[in-house]
Design an enzyme around this catalytic site. Structure first.
Site, PDB file in Angstrom:
ATOM      1  CG  ASP A  50      -2.034  -1.010   1.116  1.00 40.73           C
ATOM      2  OD1 ASP A  50      -2.775  -1.185   2.096  1.00 40.73           O
ATOM      3  OD2 ASP A  50      -2.160  -1.626   0.043  1.00 40.73           O
ATOM      4  CE1 TYR A  53      -3.433   3.096  -4.974  1.00 36.72           C
ATOM      5  CE2 TYR A  53      -2.694   1.791  -6.847  1.00 36.72           C
ATOM      6  CZ  TYR A  53      -3.621   2.632  -6.261  1.00 36.72           C
ATOM      7  OH  TYR A  53      -4.732   3.019  -6.969  1.00 36.72           O
ATOM      8  CB  SER A  99     -10.709   6.350  -3.039  1.00 34.86           C
ATOM      9  OG  SER A  99     -10.161   7.199  -4.025  1.00 34.86           O
ATOM     10  CG  LEU A 100     -11.674   8.400   2.122  1.00 40.31           C
ATOM     11  CD1 LEU A 100     -11.497   7.994   3.573  1.00 40.31           C
ATOM     12  CD2 LEU A 100     -12.768   9.446   1.990  1.00 40.31           C
ATOM     13  CD  GLU A 133     -15.242   5.703  10.248  1.00 43.31           C
ATOM     14  OE1 GLU A 133     -15.742   4.586  10.060  1.00 43.31           O
ATOM     15  OE2 GLU A 133     -15.814   6.787   9.995  1.00 43.31           O
ATOM     16  CE  LYS A 135      -7.780   4.053   3.562  1.00 45.44           C
ATOM     17  NZ  LYS A 135      -7.520   2.715   3.037  1.00 45.44           N
ATOM     18  CG  ASP A 137      -5.775  -3.641   3.986  1.00 50.61           C
ATOM     19  OD1 ASP A 137      -6.299  -3.349   2.898  1.00 50.61           O
ATOM     20  OD2 ASP A 137      -4.648  -4.144   4.074  1.00 50.61           O
ATOM     21  NE  ARG A 156     -13.412   1.210  -3.264  1.00 50.44           N
ATOM     22  CZ  ARG A 156     -13.598   2.268  -2.488  1.00 50.44           C
ATOM     23  NH1 ARG A 156     -14.026   3.401  -3.017  1.00 50.44           N
ATOM     24  NH2 ARG A 156     -13.359   2.200  -1.201  1.00 50.44           N
ATOM     25  CD  GLU A 193     -13.001  -2.102   3.527  1.00 51.72           C
ATOM     26  OE1 GLU A 193     -11.949  -2.280   2.885  1.00 51.72           O
ATOM     27  OE2 GLU A 193     -13.790  -1.164   3.295  1.00 51.72           O
ATOM     28  CE1 TYR A 243     -17.119  -3.819  13.739  1.00 50.05           C
ATOM     29  CE2 TYR A 243     -14.893  -4.260  12.950  1.00 50.05           C
ATOM     30  CZ  TYR A 243     -15.844  -4.286  13.966  1.00 50.05           C
ATOM     31  OH  TYR A 243     -15.510  -4.793  15.202  1.00 50.05           O
ATOM     32  CB  CYS A 468      25.923  -4.770 -23.447  1.00 50.86           C
ATOM     33  SG  CYS A 468      25.510  -5.178 -21.739  1.00 50.86           S
TER      34      CYS A 468
END
Length: 723
Positions: A50, A53, A99-100, A133, A135, A137, A156, A193, A243, A468
């Site tokens: 993550d 990314y 997304s955030l 809260e 996050k 995964d 999603r 999630e 959740y 080479c």
């Protein structure tokens, strides 16, 4: 100036990128991030962490901020996730699942707070209430309830269209089939999630191994793979949990704040995190982040940060969204994982453009659940900790084999060393000596002088370009490209195919393919996709290129800093292959010979080109390849334009559309007649050829009083059309 090596361009700071480099980097980042999105969202098998990314997305955003006009239609900033996988019905989200934005340190959160206040017109001392809260995964999912009944569950997907996984979601005990209570709206989409507890994940992997099946890489992969089973009975056997953390389409909102909505969820029978908190200051949010980071190892589920939201729905509505992110929420990510281990060796990787890149080989160490055994060491200055000028460099360290090092799994594509524990350095330790010869082919490896910076480049490069093995495939692709030998039917895939089967190793091998095929030494028709007609056409195309213009021959050699224009200038200067070869032998032996001084003084060339020619032709290996090639091809002498040529010594600029020839053909005519085809108008321009749609170049030519003619007049001028 040649295009930067992939790794070199990726390491270059955003503030130092040229527009051309920025455009290339944005193109590559768009493709790279899209590929990682596919691995993560569709295949549920991410190939980078993550943090890695996030670093790619931050670099993309930084380049777009500096060059907003270069933002691509396929930019990662304009999309979320990846397209749905095959096998499930596609479902469009009534409200996109976006997304955030990310915060990586406290200052990012303070800046977010200031942006909110500025947007809402609030003073610094006015109170804003936030929710905080974890996050999670796991795998994001949207649950649509109509009249309290679960009617649809969708992943999603790409944020706008997901997969219908309703049958599978119904097997998860945490997801209610019907919401409780009298205040449930007509339509309400609950978002949250799906995850797998760590303890359950460990037990599942034990069972997988007992059955001889491949274990899952991590709990997120296990959850995603379980939810996306085509057979719901398999999903039902997996220990999945849920959740809630948000909402989608709502027919009527029963409350006014995020905090009250979570109370509704609890009453309706929907699980929410018991770690949810309410705070009235950024300081309190930062404290929450630190507490969650401390608590993280003890949780039975994976989290990679915390999420802050503005509590009031009316303020959320006013704040709205920017690109793919809501202004009213932000994800405060946890810092990268670190570990301590020993650097066992330093290996040199030779890239396809000849760049020597050092890679550290570590005693394997577990960092945040991932076994790390390799690290990027960037270049020799980074390893030494000092530059070629003897000055300390930013982030550089004196790194030695045998050192105990601190490794961070963070921003770079592979992990990096962030510190050396000197107290544990072995007493017989010696500074690492970076090789000055290519470890693959033995050719000299040099650092070029960069006239823009006045310093040596940080990257050392192999000079054995045509010889080479690490570079030869890319060199062969360049050799047959459109501006070089332009061999029809011998594209990149064919080059790779022939190289893999050892049919070609040097450019000369291309011209002996037919003879070796006839003798039975190779078997092209044995390869997939190569029928008799295709092979016949290839041999005909190769024969058609046994005679080649001098400038194309020079360009085809792939000498660093010697592009099309430079090749034409060199061809016009030397005129014949014999003169060129003799000149290059002299330059190869002596960087300061009279021929080198001549080239140094030619307009458009200079010391950078001379240095590149010296490095290339100083290598005996390259001469072996060239000598073999010249036995197979004839290089035509450059025509000497008559002094009476209408374009001799003139600079010509083309602008607007051309109807009877391509822009390349037009430039070629100018060059053959002893002129120079330039890309921009200046006081040195002698003639401008303007076609339909001519813009700023035409205007500038008019302002400077430069002669302007039409395409038809140009053709008459060069004798291709009668007046």
């Amino acid at each position: 100036m040649g295009v930067l090596d992939y790794d070199e361009l990726r390491r270059k700071p955003v503030e130092e990128l040229t527009r051309e480099e920025a455009a290339k980097e944005l193109e590559r980042l768009a493709k790279e991030i899209a590929e990682h999105d596919y691995h993560y969202y569709v295949e549920n098998a991410p190939v980078i962490t993550d943090a890695e990314y996030d670093a790619l997305r931050r670099r993309n955003e930084a380049i777009e901020a500096r060059f907003p006009d270069l933002i691509r239609p396929d930019s990662p900033s304009r999309r979320v996730g990846a397209p749905p996988a095959a096998g499930f019905r596609k479902v469009k989200h009534a409200v996109p699942m976006l997304s955030l934005a990310n915060a990586f340190d406290p200052q990012d959160v303070y800046d977010w707070d200031r942006r909110i206040r500025r947007f809402l017109g609030l003073s610094a001392d006015e109170k804003i209430v936030f929710t905080a809260e974890p996050k999670f995964d796991g795998l994001s999912i949207s649950l649509r309830y109509e009249k309290g009944e679960l009617v649809l569950a969708a992943t999603r997907g790409d944020g706008y269209e997901g997969e219908d996984v309703t049958a599978n979601a119904r097997t998860i005990a945490d997801i209610p089939q019907r919401l409780k209570g009298a205040d449930v709206p007509e339509v309400f989409e609950i978002r949250g999630e799906v995850y797998m507890p760590i303890s359950a994940f460990m037990k599942l992997n034990e069972e997988q191994q007992k059955k001889g099946e491949k274990p899952f890489a991590n709990p997120r992969n296990a959850a995603a793979g379980s939810l996306r089973q085509l057979d719901p009975s398999i999903t039902a056997q997996r220990p999945l949990r849920f959740y809630a953390w948000g909402r989608g389409e709502v027919s009527e909102m029963p409350v006014q704040t995020e905090w009250e909505l979570y109370d509704c969820y609890r009453r309706w029978g929907v699980p929410v995190s018991d770690l949810l908190e309410l705070h009235e200051s950024v300081d309190a949010l930062i404290d929450y982040h630190e507490r969650m980071l401390e608590k993280r190892p003890d949780l039975d589920f994976d989290i990679d940060g915390v999420v802050y939201k503005v509590n009031r729905f009316d303020w959320q509505g006013r704040l709205g969204f920017v690109q793919r992110n809501p202004r009213w929420a932000i994800a405060h990510k946890f810092p990268a994982h670190r570990g301590i281990t020993v650097l066992q060796d330093i290996q040199i990787h030779v890239g396809r453009t000849g760049a020597l890149t050092p890679v550290g080989i570590l005693e394997p160490v577990n960092i945040g659940g991932v076994i790390v055994s390799r690290v990027s060491l960037h270049n020799e200055d980074y390893i030494k900790g000092i530059g070629a000028d003897g000055q300390p460099i930013r982030d550089g360290k004196d790194i030695r084999i045998g050192d105990t090092v601190v490794v961070e799994r963070a921003g770079d594509v592979i992990p990096q060393i962030v510190d050396v524990i000197l107290e544990k350095r072995p007493p017989d330790s010696r500074p690492y000596q970076f090789p000055d010869h290519c470890p693959v082919c033995g050719s000299k490896a040099v650092r070029e002088f960069n006239p823009r910076t006045g310093k040596l480049d940080s990257v050392r490069r192999c000079t054995g370009g045509l010889y080479c093995p690490a570079q030869v495939v890319e060199r062969l692709k360049h050799f047959v490209s459109k501006r070089a030998f332009d061999i029809e039917g011998l594209g990149e895939k064919a080059i790779e195919q022939f190289f893999d089967h050892k049919f070609i190793r040097t450019p000369a091998d291309i011209f002996t393919l037919e003879e070796r095929e006839r003798k039975g030494e190779i078997c092209i028709h044995c390869l997939e996709g190569w029928g008799e007609k295709k092979i016949e056409n290839l041999f005909r195309a190769i024969d058609a290129r046994r005679h080649i213009a001098l400038d194309r021959f020079i360009y085809a050699l792939g000498i660093r800093h010697v592009g099309e224009v430079t090749s034409r200038i060199l061809a016009r200067h030397f005129r014949t292959i014999e003169a060129f070869i003799e000149g290059m032998r002299q330059i190869g032996k002596d960087r300061d010979c009279p021929v080198a001084q001549e080239i140094d003084n030619i307009d458009g060339l200079g010391p950078v080109v001379v240095e590149a020619l010296h490095n290339f032709f100083n290598e005996a290996h390259n001469w072996e390849v060239i000598d073999q090639l010249l036995k197979e091809v004839t290089v035509e002498a450059e025509e000497v334009p008559a002094e009476s040529s209408p374009l001799a010594g003139k600079t010509v600029v083309f602008t607007g559309a051309l109807s009877t020839m391509t822009r390349d053909e037009a430039k070629d005519i100018v060059e053959r007649l002893g002129g120079h085809a330039a890309g921009s108008v200046s006081r040195k321009t002698d003639l401008v050829v303007a076609g339909p749609g001519a813009g700023s170049k035409l205007k500038k030519a008019q302002e400077l009083g430069i002669k302007i003619i039409s395409e038809e007049e140009f053709l008459q001028l060069v004798g291709l059309k009668k007046g």
